[in-house]
Design a protein around this motif. Structure first.
Motif, PDB file in Angstrom:
ATOM      1  N   LYS A  51       0.870  -1.185   0.000  1.00 11.01           N
ATOM      2  CA  LYS A  51       0.000   0.000   0.000  1.00 11.01           C
ATOM      3  C   LYS A  51       0.903   1.229   0.000  1.00 11.01           C
ATOM      4  N   LYS A  75      -5.197  -0.489   8.873  1.00  8.92           N
ATOM      5  CA  LYS A  75      -5.355  -1.823   9.470  1.00  8.92           C
ATOM      6  C   LYS A  75      -6.828  -2.233   9.443  1.00  8.92           C
ATOM      7  N   GLU A  78      -8.352  -1.995   5.434  1.00  9.84           N
ATOM      8  CA  GLU A  78      -7.913  -3.066   4.533  1.00  9.84           C
ATOM      9  C   GLU A  78      -7.943  -4.429   5.212  1.00  9.84           C
ATOM     10  N   ASP A  79      -8.213  -4.438   6.519  1.00  6.27           N
ATOM     11  CA  ASP A  79      -8.198  -5.683   7.275  1.00  6.27           C
ATOM     12  C   ASP A  79      -6.817  -6.349   7.162  1.00  6.27           C
ATOM     13  N   MET A  80      -5.786  -5.522   7.324  1.00  3.26           N
ATOM     14  CA  MET A  80      -4.410  -5.994   7.122  1.00  3.26           C
ATOM     15  C   MET A  80      -3.525  -5.688   8.325  1.00  3.26           C
ATOM     16  N   GLU A 104      -0.025  -8.229   4.990  1.00  2.00           N
ATOM     17  CA  GLU A 104      -0.997  -9.161   4.416  1.00  2.00           C
ATOM     18  C   GLU A 104      -2.327  -9.099   5.168  1.00  2.00           C
ATOM     19  N   GLU A 105      -3.322  -9.697   4.554  1.00  6.00           N
ATOM     20  CA  GLU A 105      -4.658  -9.704   5.153  1.00  6.00           C
ATOM     21  C   GLU A 105      -4.634 -10.505   6.465  1.00  6.00           C
ATOM     22  N   ASP A 107      -5.424 -13.080   9.158  1.00  4.18           N
ATOM     23  CA  ASP A 107      -5.994 -14.424   9.171  1.00  4.18           C
ATOM     24  C   ASP A 107      -5.923 -14.907  10.622  1.00  4.18           C
TER      25      ASP A 107
ATOM     26  N   GLY B 134      -8.925  -7.654  13.509  1.00  2.00           N
ATOM     27  CA  GLY B 134      -9.328  -8.110  12.178  1.00  2.00           C
ATOM     28  C   GLY B 134     -10.711  -8.738  12.112  1.00  2.00           C
ATOM     29  N   LYS B 136     -14.537  -9.068  11.471  1.00  3.14           N
ATOM     30  CA  LYS B 136     -15.555  -8.375  10.676  1.00  3.14           C
ATOM     31  C   LYS B 136     -16.928  -8.919  11.040  1.00  3.14           C
TER      32      LYS B 136
END
Lengths: 142, 485
Positions: A51, A75, A78-80, A104-105, A107, B134, B136
């Protein structure tokens, strides 16, 4: 050399950080790494996605505040999580920052996640140069 | 206690730092604490509460509740009322997590019915209420729907199938505070928060299954009014706020206020206390944006309530209505509200900032729903996940002494990194399982940071305000299951 430490006895419920670098770029990178170290074990994060961001501020402390606010925003947007920060800072009338940041995304099953950071605060916020080092102290709201 | 300031004892449990202790103090600072609690407060509390006492328009005292600890801007547990004509508004007096708050929910289930299915229930709730970094939400809303939520909060949820009609009167302000204006919110705040509805967050946020034991009912009559009817009854507590949406609103306006200070010729002792006159364009815009975040937090806790009802219904294979899953109340503890109090013999409109403090409104107050107007407002105080929580009731004394405010939790005494040095998340989980508390957490290190040893003794915190008559004990609740980010 860029580095950061967590300061134990400040702001009980939140996280206080001191970051250092030989240059402004190193200081900003160390501060960003510290911020993500609160949230994730960066060793698990791959620099897969890039980015870019560009910021401008008349004051160097304002620029650091904007930088940290922006990566905390990214963060969530972008959920990163990010692990690598290539930064260039120039000064004319104002300070200008151009950065490529990599990560990265998120997880939840693979990343070792820690505590989310809500925001950068202005409490005890400072940026200064001493003995050829750039140093900052800041508190993140948890 | 680590302070050079003079702290006078006013009475048992009440302490005062006089105006002479810091240049610029407009009023004294008052701290509510037992000797032990005062002793355990860190020096930041005294610095910060006296900084608050310097802010323009402050009325009577800068107040610190017994769970007070070092925050940013205001201390956590800080309360201050400002004249709405002459006074200021400050994002640092509310916090980034606008309308972080507590919700308590009853069930008709007894512990014997829940214990055998506790693991399934925890697993189901963990799936249904996303938590941690993170996370959602699974409710997708458009920008115009989110703007509607900013205005109508929990009301939007109820109309869209995420709640029952009777929920309305069991949420502070009916779950939507008038005056929110979505045009005062940035696109950034919208894009940051739009995917997070119905998520718990991280840090000290949690969803907890709790138990009422007979020895922990202090006021049977009021407990009944609040839906706590019998021993061994299972209840659910939720602690969370406005998520990234609120965090961004606060960040945006902190920058606006940082610049506006020069315009208004104002200075503060901590940059995080950046403020503007309440009636200025900046102050008014922030208040309207802050209410958008406050309403979205009510909506967030409402959607989580809906998920709780669905989860219980699934695990017990029974309609949630038949399981008696009813809201007791929902309280904000990071917020500023316009309220009226008698000050120096005259009724006056003030803007009360509560940062880590809960309203504790006494009987008769018009803001209370009819069901609680005779007894007083339910006050929900969340403790650490190992030690338990409290349901209390607000009093007339609070209206006279603390601008209708009391504590919000146990209050931390240990930093996060210090807690992690003492406790490991996996070991803590085992210890808690032995004590009959099942935990499921996204983060093991996050779990360690929230260990009971990092907090003050909640019973002593609650006792302080009970003895003072600010908020009276109704029920203590014991955790048996906990979900964390």
């Amino acid at each position: 050399m860029e580095e950061f430490i967590f300061l134990d006895d400040i702001a009980t419920a939140d996280v206080a950080i001191e970051s250092r670098g030989d240059t402004l770029e190193e200081l900003f990178s160390a501060s960003a790494r510290a911020t993500f170290d609160v949230m994730v074990d960066a060793g698990d994060v791959q620099p897969e996605v890039k980015k870019t961001l560009r910021l401008e501020n008349s004051e160097i402390d304002g620029l650091l505040f904007d930088w940290l606010a922006e990566i905390i925003y990214l963060k969530d947007l972008e959920d990163m999580v990010f692990c690598k920060f290539d930064i260039k800072i120039k000064k004319d009338v104002n300070y200008h920052l151009d950065a490529e940041i990599f990560g990265e995304e998120i997880d939840q099953s693979r990343h070792e996640l820690r505590c989310d950071v809500k925001a950068i605060t202005f409490h005890l916020f400072e940026v200064y140069e001493k003995d050829g080092k750039w140093i900052s102290r800041f508190i993140l709201d948890i | 206690m680590n302070s050079d300031m003079k702290i006078n004892k006013i009475s048992d449990w009440v302490w005062e730092i006089p105006k002479t202790e810091k240049e610029g103090m407009l009023v004294p600072a008052r701290i509510f604490a037992s000797d032990t609690l005062l002793e355990s407060m860190d020096k930041g509390v005294f610095e910060q509460i006296t900084n608050v006492a310097c802010l323009p328009g402050i009325q009577k005292y800068a107040l610190c509740m017994p769970d007070g600890h070092w925050g940013y801007g205001f201390p956590i547990g800080g309360v201050a009322a400002f004249d709405t004509e002459e006074g200021i508004i400050s994002p640092g007096g509310i916090g980034f997590d606008i309308n972080c708050g507590m919700r308590l929910i009853t069930t008709d289930l007894k512990v014997d019915e829940v214990r055998p299915r506790l693991q399934s229930l925890i697993n189901e709730l963990y799936r249904a209420v996303p938590a941690g970094v993170g996370a959602k939400g699974d409710i997708k809303v458009s920008v115009s729907q989110l703007k509607d939520i900013m205005k109508r909060g929990a009301e939007w949820c109820i109309e869209n199938g995420y709640g029952w009609p009777q929920d309305r009167e069991r949420i502070e302000e009916g779950g939507h505070i008038p005056g929110a204006d979505s045009s005062k919110v940035s696109e950034k705040a919208i894009s940051r928060g739009i995917n997070q509805l119905g998520t718990l967050g991280s840090g000290n946020h949690y969803l907890e299954i709790q138990l009422v034991t007979i020895e922990n009912i202090f006021d049977e009559k009021i407990a009944k009014v609040m839906g706590i009817r019998e021993k061994d009854q299972i209840v659910i507590m939720v602690h969370c706020g406005s998520r990234g949406f609120g965090h961004q609103v606060a960040t945006d306006y902190l920058r606006v206020f940082d610049k506006a200070m020069k315009k208004y010729g104002m200075t503060v002792r901590d940059r995080e206390l950046a403020c503007a006159p309440f009636k200025s364009p900046e102050g008014s815009d922030y208040y309207k944006a802050m209410l958008c975040a406050a309403n979205s937090a009510f909506a967030n806790r409402q959607i989580i309530t809906h998920r709780i009802r669905e989860s219980f219904s699934k695990v017990f294979n029974t309609d949630a209505r038949k399981l008696g899953i009813e809201i007791v109340y929902d309280v904000a503890h990071n917020i500023a509200r316009v309220e009226r109090y008698k000050i120096d013999g005259r009724e006056k409109e003030v803007l009360v900032h509560r940062k880590g403090s809960t309203r504790s409104f006494g009987p008769g107050r018009r803001e209370l729903p009819e069901i609680y107007r005779d007894v007083g407002q339910p006050v929900i105080v969340g403790g650490s996940m190992q030690t338990g929580s409290y349901l209390l009731v607000g009093t007339q004394k609070a209206m006279e002494e603390t601008f209708g405010s009391t504590m919000h939790g146990a209050g931390r005494t240990m930093s996060r990194s210090a807690a992690k040095k003492k406790v490991r998340g996996d070991q803590l989980m085992k210890t808690m399982a032995k004590d009959g508390i099942l935990v499921k957490a996204v983060s093991m290190s996050g779990l360690a940071e929230e260990a009971g040893i990092a907090y003050k003794d909640i019973s002593e915190v609650v006792e302080t305000m009970d003895v003072l008559g600010i908020s009276k004990k109704v029920v203590k609740l014991k955790p048996i299951g906990n979900i964390k980010g």
